[in-house]
Design an enzyme around this catalytic site. Structure first.
Site, short mmCIF file in Angstrom:
data_model
loop_
_atom_site.label_atom_id
_atom_site.label_comp_id
_atom_site.label_asym_id
_atom_site.label_seq_id
_atom_site.Cartn_x
_atom_site.Cartn_y
_atom_site.Cartn_z
N HIS A 17 0.83 -1.20 0.00
CA HIS A 17 0.00 0.00 0.00
C HIS A 17 0.86 1.26 0.00
O HIS A 17 1.61 1.50 0.94
CB HIS A 17 -0.90 -0.04 1.24
N ARG A 18 0.80 2.03 -1.09
CA ARG A 18 1.63 3.22 -1.29
C ARG A 18 3.12 2.86 -1.25
O ARG A 18 3.97 3.63 -0.81
CB ARG A 18 1.33 4.30 -0.26
N GLU A 44 0.58 -0.72 -4.71
CA GLU A 44 -0.60 0.13 -4.90
C GLU A 44 -0.17 1.57 -4.78
O GLU A 44 0.68 1.92 -3.95
CB GLU A 44 -1.66 -0.18 -3.84
N ASP A 46 -1.34 6.02 -5.98
CA ASP A 46 -2.41 6.98 -6.24
C ASP A 46 -1.97 8.02 -7.27
O ASP A 46 -0.82 8.49 -7.22
CB ASP A 46 -2.78 7.71 -4.95
N HIS A 59 -1.29 10.69 -2.59
CA HIS A 59 -2.55 10.21 -2.03
C HIS A 59 -3.47 11.35 -1.63
O HIS A 59 -4.67 11.33 -1.91
CB HIS A 59 -2.29 9.31 -0.81
N GLU A 119 -4.66 3.86 -8.40
CA GLU A 119 -5.94 4.42 -7.99
C GLU A 119 -6.10 5.83 -8.54
O GLU A 119 -5.24 6.68 -8.32
CB GLU A 119 -6.09 4.45 -6.46
N LYS A 121 -7.70 9.26 -8.17
CA LYS A 121 -8.29 9.97 -7.04
C LYS A 121 -9.59 10.68 -7.47
O LYS A 121 -9.67 11.24 -8.55
CB LYS A 121 -7.31 11.00 -6.47
N ASP A 244 0.06 -2.16 4.67
CA ASP A 244 1.30 -1.42 4.93
C ASP A 244 2.39 -2.33 5.47
O ASP A 244 3.52 -1.88 5.66
CB ASP A 244 1.04 -0.30 5.95
#
Length: 256
Positions: A17-18, A44, A46, A59, A119, A121, A244
């Site tokens: 995640h990120r 992943e 954003d 993000h 993703e 936004k 995370d």
């Protein structure tokens, strides 16, 4: 006691995640490169748009939380964004890390052989900016190596529909917050051409997972930062988790 002994890890996905956001500042090239270093295959991230139309990795709506400068991303130029230090807040060894551009991230993905969930936004500030982001992203996405898998997700059904029209072969996923999985969820997913659902872990039940899977959807859950919870979800039939702590999962899970 719940464990992972009965889970077929080869069928499960772990999404960093990120990037490796507990090992390096989130959504930076350092965090993304540590995905490969940690033996994880999926990240992943954003996407958002600067005031002068450049796609960057961020993000939040602003750069306040993750850099040494302030400002809403849609009001800043790329030069202003790239002047911000996105690493020193995390640790002195990351001083000088920048908010990456989409071009830089795709170069890294290709070099490291990674798979990615992008993703889109939902708070871009208007249909014109959303269209510019989607058009630019769809064009840039063609540079991703054909050996890398890609999923494109969003909370915004309209944005996913626009993207799907430009890139119909790319898998898309609709994101749902805790209270959004109501009786209309299947209609929303179908309208976006999505065969993947990304639900919030909060409030998710075994019965809900069963219904989603029986309806023929892949299911990746966000954001799961407890190994026991992840194993429970996998035992329920979930296909993947955004986390995370991907570096803490057993190697068999990280390698998928």
């Amino acid at each position: 006691m719940l464990n992972n002994n009965n889970i077929d890890a080869t069928t499960k996905r772990i999404f960093a995640h990120r990037g490796m956001s507990q090992l390096a500042p989130e959504n930076t090239l350092a965090a993304f490169h540590k995905v490969k270093e940690s033996g994880v295959h999926w990240l992943e991230t954003d996407l958002d748009l600067t005031a002068d139309g450049h796609i960057v990795i961020l993000h939040d709506e602003s750069i306040d939380r993750t850099t040494d400068k302030k400002g809403a991303i849609h009001e800043l130029t790329l030069v202003e964004v790239e002047s911000a230090d996105a690493g020193s807040w995390f640790g002195p060894e990351f001083t000088g890390q920048r908010i990456p551009t989409l071009t830089q991230l795709i170069d890294l993905i290709n070099a490291d052989g990674l798979n990615v969930n992008f993703e889109l936004k939902p708070y871009l500030g208007g249909d014109e900016r959303a269209a510019k982001l989607i058009d630019g992203f769809a064009a840039e996405l063609k540079r991703v190596s054909p050996t890398s898998q890609v999923i494109v997700s969003s909370f915004n059904a309209s944005m996913l529909k626009q993207f799907k029209a430009l890139s119909p072969e790319t898998p898309t996923a609709i994101l749902f917050k805790r209270n959004q999985l109501n009786e209309n969820w299947a209609a929303v997913a179908d309208a976006t051409g999505s065969k993947i659902i990304h639900p919030d872990v909060r409030g998710l039940t075994q019965e809900r997972v069963r219904k989603l899977k029986q309806a023929g959807y892949q299911l990746n859950v966000w954001t799961v930062n407890n190994l026991r919870t992840a194993y429970q979800l996998f035992n329920w039939g979930v296909d993947g988790v955004f986390t995370d702590i991907s570096h803490r999962f057993p190697e068999a899970f990280r390698a998928q």
